[in-house]
Structures are given as C-alpha cells and as structure tokens.
Design a protein around this motif. Structure first.
Motif, short mmCIF file in Angstrom:
data_model
loop_
_atom_site.label_atom_id
_atom_site.label_comp_id
_atom_site.label_asym_id
_atom_site.label_seq_id
_atom_site.Cartn_x
_atom_site.Cartn_y
_atom_site.Cartn_z
N GLY A 87 0.81 -1.21 0.00
CA GLY A 87 0.00 0.00 0.00
C GLY A 87 0.85 1.26 0.00
O GLY A 87 1.87 1.34 0.69
N ARG A 88 0.44 2.26 -0.79
CA ARG A 88 1.19 3.51 -0.90
C ARG A 88 1.02 4.39 0.33
O ARG A 88 1.94 5.10 0.73
N LYS A 89 -0.15 4.35 0.97
CA LYS A 89 -0.34 5.13 2.19
C LYS A 89 0.62 4.68 3.28
O LYS A 89 1.19 5.52 4.00
N LEU A 90 0.82 3.38 3.42
CA LEU A 90 1.73 2.86 4.44
C LEU A 90 3.14 3.42 4.25
O LEU A 90 3.84 3.72 5.22
N MET A 91 3.57 3.59 3.00
CA MET A 91 4.89 4.14 2.74
C MET A 91 4.98 5.60 3.17
O MET A 91 6.02 6.06 3.67
N LEU A 92 3.89 6.35 3.01
CA LEU A 92 3.88 7.75 3.45
C LEU A 92 3.91 7.84 4.97
O LEU A 92 4.58 8.70 5.54
N VAL A 93 3.16 6.96 5.63
CA VAL A 93 3.16 6.93 7.09
C VAL A 93 4.56 6.59 7.60
O VAL A 93 5.09 7.24 8.52
N ALA A 125 14.95 6.39 5.35
CA ALA A 125 13.58 6.27 5.87
C ALA A 125 12.60 7.21 5.20
O ALA A 125 11.39 7.03 5.32
N GLY A 126 13.12 8.22 4.48
CA GLY A 126 12.24 9.25 3.93
C GLY A 126 11.57 8.83 2.63
O GLY A 126 11.21 7.69 2.43
N GLY A 127 11.47 9.79 1.74
CA GLY A 127 10.78 9.54 0.48
C GLY A 127 9.32 9.90 0.50
O GLY A 127 8.53 9.33 -0.25
N TYR A 128 8.94 10.87 1.36
CA TYR A 128 7.52 11.23 1.42
C TYR A 128 7.05 11.85 0.11
O TYR A 128 5.99 11.48 -0.42
N SER A 129 7.82 12.80 -0.43
CA SER A 129 7.37 13.48 -1.65
C SER A 129 7.32 12.52 -2.84
O SER A 129 6.37 12.56 -3.63
N SER A 130 8.32 11.63 -2.96
CA SER A 130 8.27 10.67 -4.06
C SER A 130 7.14 9.67 -3.86
O SER A 130 6.47 9.26 -4.82
N GLY A 131 6.90 9.26 -2.61
CA GLY A 131 5.77 8.39 -2.33
C GLY A 131 4.44 9.05 -2.63
O GLY A 131 3.49 8.40 -3.11
N SER A 132 4.36 10.36 -2.39
CA SER A 132 3.14 11.10 -2.71
C SER A 132 2.89 11.11 -4.21
O SER A 132 1.74 11.02 -4.66
N MET A 133 3.97 11.24 -4.99
CA MET A 133 3.83 11.22 -6.45
C MET A 133 3.23 9.88 -6.90
O MET A 133 2.37 9.84 -7.78
N VAL A 134 3.69 8.79 -6.28
CA VAL A 134 3.16 7.47 -6.63
C VAL A 134 1.69 7.38 -6.26
O VAL A 134 0.85 6.92 -7.05
#
Length: 420
Positions: A87-93, A125-134
């Motif tokens: 899930g993509r939301k889990l990656m943002l969390v 551990a980051g990658g929020y902005s790239s995860g948001s793009m996904v």
C-alpha cells in the motif's frame, strides 16, 4: 482507457483523490521544507559539533548534505516496490514517522558523525514526496492526473524554495537545535494528517498481483519508461549544473561586489519560482494535448533558453532567462510520472516510479559535479552551452520514440490486462 480499466485500486481511490492530493501536497511541502532548511546553517552546525578547520567544515558539510540524497537514491525503488505490495499510504506513514524521529534527533547530535548518520537515515527512511507522487499518480482519474501531479510538484518545489528561507530566519530566534526540533514537529503533523486523512483501497488481490508482476519484467513496451528515466535525470542535471558556478558567473556581470550574493540567490530562486507557477498549468495542458508534446517542447524550449544565458551582460537578463527556463521545465515532473503510470501495470507503478526518483537523484548529483568540472577546466559559458545541447538532444529523443496512437492503445491495453 477508463478509470475502471486502471485497476481496482483506482476505483475506490478516485472517490478520495482530491483529499489525498491535498494531504499529500501539505505533507510533501512540510517534509521538503524540513529537509532543506538546514542549508543556510549547516556549516555553522558542523563547527558547533567540534569541527574547527575551515577545509574540514566545508568537506563535512558536503558529506552531511549529500548523504541524504545518496541514501534516498539507493532505496527509492525498494520503497516503491513495497508500496505496490503493501500500500502507498503505508509508505507515506513510514516516511513521515521516520523523518520526524531523524530530524528531531539531529537537534540532539553530539558530534559530526552522528549528524551524517542521521542524514543518511533521513534518506533511507524518507521519500515522502516521491511516495506522494506514486499515490497521486495511481489514485487520480486519468484525465486529471497530469494536473494533479503538477499541483503536487508545485508544492514540492515551493518547499525547496521556502526551506532555506526558514532555515535562515529561525536559528537566530530559537537556535539551531531548536530549529531541528521545530522541523521534526512540523513533519509530525504531516504524519498525523497522513495517517488519519488519506484513504486508500485495501485489496488482497492487488497485493498478490504486485508480488507476481515482476516489476520491470511486466512492462510490455519499455521505450517510454527508459525515455522518462533519462528525462528525469536531464531535468535535474539542467537545474543543478549551474549551481557550482553561479556566484562566480554573477560576479563577472555585477559591478558592485556587495550585491553578488543577493543576486546569486535571486538567480537560484528564479528557476524554482518559474516552475512553481507553471507546473499545474503545463500539467493541465498535457492532460488536454498529450504528455509527449509537452515533454519534448519543454526540453527544447529550456535548451534554447540556455544559449542566451551564456552571453548575458546584466543580472536582470540572467534572472529573467532562469525564470523562463524554470517555467518551461515545470511541467516535466508531472508528465514523467503520468507517462510512467500509463505505461506500466498498476501493480508495478510504485517500483518503476521509484526508479524514476533514483534517476532524478543521479542528475541532481551529476549536475553540480559536471558543471563545476566544465566551468573550472573549460569555461563557464561551456556549462550553459553543453547543458543546452543535452536538453535539445533529449527533446529530439523523446519526440522520436513517442508512442504513436496505435502503439499507445496497444501499450495501455497490455497494462490493462495486467491490472485486471
């Protein structure tokens, strides 16, 4: 291709796509601000941590700053792949919580090694902005995807612009360590908003499809994806190639020495401002006329705008040209993400978009290195002209390999079959 054909994940996601976009926009902005606000005071903090030699301070500052992007480039495809499965939301969390802890702990570092280790951890551990793009690319209806990604790109670029400004203003008020704690608190609110407000479909079938898809192997036609990886690298290389020489170049055309640093800052900010203003508009244009014409046109226009930058005679000319170049390039990130999303099955979108992020980091690292080398050993004009040649060649390549109508239909049909 209808929203239903995109796969089950988008059918429910399309109900919440506007709310998901709003939360992703705010979260990406705050996390990017927190990552970049240390730029103005990083050398001062390195000195505060016990490094006294001027050369060592510069070297450790470069290592600490680059550590985050190196780590992020290495793990971006992994987080994208795990997002496809779990899930993509889990990656943002995960990203927002990890960045909250790491950036807060930076304010408690006892020596420079701990600072570098925490900067590495932010990248890992980051990658929020790239995860948001996904998330946005896979949850937004097709006919609004490039516009939505353009809005999100504007927020990301605004974070890059605002972060250093906040980093210059806060330390005199609350101290360097207090600034890190404030940044950690800001990301914590992004973590709460992401956890409570973003909605994503739970689909066991989608998880099994992602595990079985094989990522890269599942792509029917890899030419558009390879072109987008190259375009992302070119975008960052073009933006960053001038960074090492900009102050020296401005000093040659500005007669008053005291104004050099201020004008250099304006030149650096002009491209970012242009991109912020144009990203959503170019995204909307791409939704209407197609992504490939916008990609090829943006690369060509930016490449041509680099030529007069090599021959400017005053600072206002350079600022204006950098602003126009940023405006031309502003639509590339949303178009890159949209083309990749429409070229791969839904179950592999995260891992391939993760590769795209890694290629952009390669350009972000290679740009300053190449710009500094060419500027130091050949000439500063050669940096502009060489980058111009690369962008024009990239435009020609993108236009030459663009899928024709029949190829596009076949490509989407193949992706639809794997989504189903």
């Amino acid at each position: 291709m209808t929203d239903t054909q995109w796969g089950a994940g988008v059918k429910l996601g399309s109900i919440y796509w506007k709310r998901n976009l709003a939360v992703s926009l705010v979260g990406s902005f705050t996390t990017i601000v927190a990552m970049t606000l240390l730029l103005p005071f990083l050398p001062l903090y390195v000195e505060e941590l016990g490094v006294t030699e001027h050369t060592a301070i510069v070297q450790w500052s470069g290592v600490a700053y680059g550590a985050t992007f190196l780590a992020a480039a290495l793990v971006a495809p992994l987080w994208g792949r795990l997002g496809d499965i779990y899930g993509r939301k889990l990656m943002l969390v995960r990203a927002s919580l990890g960045m909250t802890l790491a950036i807060s702990l930076m304010g408690m570092a006892g020596d420079v090694w701990q600072l570098v280790a925490l900067r590495l951890f932010v990248g890992l551990a980051g990658g929020y902005s790239s995860g948001s793009m996904v998330l946005v690319a896979t949850q937004t209806p097709k006919d609004r995807s490039a516009w939505a990604l353009g809005v999100l790109s504007s927020g990301i670029m605004a974070g890059n612009l605002v972060g250093p400004l906040i980093g210059g203003a806060l330390p005199p008020i609350i101290g360097i360590r207090g600034t890190f704690l404030a940044a950690g608190g800001m990301i914590f609110f992004a973590f709460l908003a992401t956890t409570l407000l973003i909605k994503e479909e739970k689909s066991p079938d989608r998880r099994q499809a992602a595990k079985a898809s094989g990522g890269w192997k599942s792509i029917a036609d890899r030419r558009p994806v390879i072109a987008m990886l190259a375009t992302g690298m070119l975008l960052m290389l073009a933006n960053m190639s001038i960074e090492p020489i900009i102050t020296v170049y401005v000093a040659e055309i500005v007669p008053i020495e005291a104004q050099v640093t201020m004008i250099s800052g304006l030149v650096m900010s002009a491209a970012a401002l242009g991109s912020i203003l144009s990203a959503s508009w170019l995204g909307r244009l791409a939704d209407r006329i197609g992504h490939w014409p916008v990609i090829a046109g943006a690369l060509a226009v930016a490449g041509l705008l680099l030529i007069p930058q090599a021959f400017v005679t005053s600072s206002w000319q350079l600022i204006l040209l950098r602003f126009l170049m940023g405006a031309a390039l502003g639509g590339l990130l949303p178009c890159i993400a949209a083309v990749i999303r429409h070229s791969v099955p839904y179950s592999a979108a995260g891992s391939i978009l993760g590769l795209s992020v890694s290629s952009q980091y390669v350009g972000q690292v290679a740009g300053p290195v190449l710009g500094g080398f060419v500027g130091g050993h050949i000439s500063m004009r050669a940096v502009f002209l060489g980058t111009s040649l690369l962008l024009v060649a990239g435009a020609a390549y993108a236009w030459a390999i663009r899928p024709r109508d029949t190829e596009t239909s076949n490509m989407r049909a193949s992706a639809d079959q794997l989504d189903a």
